[in-house]
Design an enzyme around this catalytic site. Sequence first.
Site, mmCIF file in Angstrom:
data_model
loop_
_atom_site.group_PDB
_atom_site.id
_atom_site.type_symbol
_atom_site.label_atom_id
_atom_site.label_comp_id
_atom_site.label_asym_id
_atom_site.label_seq_id
_atom_site.Cartn_x
_atom_site.Cartn_y
_atom_site.Cartn_z
ATOM 1 N N LYS A 1 24.848 -15.164 72.146
ATOM 2 C CA LYS A 1 25.132 -14.259 73.269
ATOM 3 C C LYS A 1 23.892 -13.505 73.748
ATOM 4 O O LYS A 1 23.770 -13.175 74.920
ATOM 5 C CB LYS A 1 26.224 -13.268 72.894
ATOM 6 C CG LYS A 1 27.618 -13.908 72.875
ATOM 7 C CD LYS A 1 28.697 -12.859 72.815
ATOM 8 C CE LYS A 1 30.080 -13.472 72.970
ATOM 9 N NZ LYS A 1 30.488 -14.262 71.775
ATOM 10 N N GLU B 1 32.066 -5.599 79.675
ATOM 11 C CA GLU B 1 33.390 -5.591 79.056
ATOM 12 C C GLU B 1 33.255 -6.328 77.727
ATOM 13 O O GLU B 1 32.388 -7.169 77.557
ATOM 14 C CB GLU B 1 34.415 -6.295 79.948
ATOM 15 C CG GLU B 1 34.501 -7.821 79.794
ATOM 16 C CD GLU B 1 33.249 -8.590 80.186
ATOM 17 O OE1 GLU B 1 32.471 -8.079 81.022
ATOM 18 O OE2 GLU B 1 33.045 -9.688 79.634
ATOM 19 N N SER C 1 27.088 -21.831 66.951
ATOM 20 C CA SER C 1 26.932 -20.712 67.894
ATOM 21 C C SER C 1 26.712 -19.354 67.241
ATOM 22 O O SER C 1 26.104 -18.468 67.839
ATOM 23 C CB SER C 1 28.134 -20.636 68.843
ATOM 24 O OG SER C 1 29.346 -20.536 68.123
HETATM 25 C C1 LIG Z 1 31.543 -15.189 71.842
HETATM 26 C C2 LIG Z 1 31.347 -16.349 70.941
HETATM 27 C C3 LIG Z 1 31.788 -17.647 71.288
HETATM 28 C C4 LIG Z 1 32.567 -17.938 72.532
HETATM 29 O O1 LIG Z 1 31.963 -17.623 73.735
HETATM 30 P P1 LIG Z 1 31.383 -18.734 74.722
HETATM 31 O O2 LIG Z 1 31.044 -17.994 75.945
HETATM 32 O O3 LIG Z 1 32.480 -19.750 74.923
HETATM 33 O O4 LIG Z 1 30.218 -19.344 74.063
HETATM 34 C C5 LIG Z 1 31.504 -18.697 70.434
HETATM 35 N N1 LIG Z 1 30.838 -18.490 69.263
HETATM 36 C C6 LIG Z 1 30.415 -17.271 68.894
HETATM 37 C C7 LIG Z 1 29.689 -17.127 67.607
HETATM 38 C C8 LIG Z 1 30.661 -16.162 69.702
HETATM 39 O O5 LIG Z 1 30.229 -14.952 69.323
#
Ligand SMILES: *Cc1c(COP(=O)(O)O)cnc(C)c1O
Length: 393
Positions: A89, A111, A377
Amino acid sequence: MNYNVDEKGYYGEFGGAFIPEMLYPNVENLRQQYLKIMAEPSFKKEFDQLLKDYVGRPSPLYFAKRLSEKYNTKVYLKREDLNHTGAHKVNNTIGQILMAKRLGKTRIIAETGAGQHGVATATVCALMGMECIVYMGEIDIARQAPNVARMKMLGAEVRPALSGSRTLKDATNEAIRDWINNPVDTHYIIGSAIGPHPYPDMVTRFQSIISEEIKWQLKEKEGKENPDYVVACIGGGSNAAGTFYHFLHEREVGIIAVEAAGKGVDSGESAATSVLGKMGIIHGCKTLLMQTVDGQITEPYSISAGLDYPGVGPMHAHLYKTGRAEFIAVTDDEAMQAGMVLSKLEGIIPAIESSHAFAILETRKFKPEDVVVFNLSGRGDKDLDTYINYFKL
Ligand SMILES: *Cc1c(COP(=O)(O)O)cnc(C)c1O
């Protein structure tokens, strides 16, 4: 077929900017400026420098040997979990805070649902010395105390949304109301590849550093830039958009998007938006979203807070509709088991969002020679309580 946004802000039939009249000047100004600003050498230099020295990029592309042996295919992990703040993020919030500065803004609003985007925003506001207000549903504030504390430590003000279901969509409404009232000095940092044009495209471009790095890293390791598959989980779709971006028009690269099926796609407790969603308007864009027959947005469910979103970004709706990407829905149970497998086999505890992506290895067969890149992610620290309760650790 074009998978990028067109000049009108559409991906096929999805996208656009469906906003209240009062927001038009803000969004229009951003639309006119964003590509110009992103192309400025001084912007690029500052963005790259911060990604390197502050976020810790490039994030490694790691060949997961034991996972590859177990599933008899070549598995690579793109380690976004190693970024400062523990997920992808921050790539977007760094980009947007620099954009806000160039636009002459001094005040940031955002938000947040689970608090991850709120923390990423509060982090970059601290970095830049900007005022930061994060809207968060009253229910979410109670559920996500550690992230609320983080935001406060970082100097942000967390304002509760007290209306409706007192969760993410109500926080979004409050943020939009704030922006309408403070059009001149305020920039609204949206946290995923959603919202009115140009947000989905801007967020995707900031996150596209992920696939840009995968290309040269894979070239070093495999002698070729293109993997056979890229795989990412989808909430709103920002980590997936960044992972797919430079492969969208590379036909030999298979694209796999993994959604949260919650307790099962047909259980009534799910966030499998592409399968269950119908065309509608959410957060200012036309896309696939889960709704009742009379068009009320349905409350989504997933064990993972980051995937618990009733819509999907317009780029992904287009990838789904055109068949360019394969969409797979993974249940809570499958994701939790996959998180355990990755922990035990590779010594990496993933965020539960990311665990959804790995879960497809159980059911989606790949060839032994296939190179499959998974975007990891985020890291699992934030999810430890959920893992503890689920596995009775
Ligand atoms: C917020 C988040 C997501 C989902 O958000 P996307 O905008 O779909 O990427 C996925 N993995 C993690 C670790 C997150 O913090």
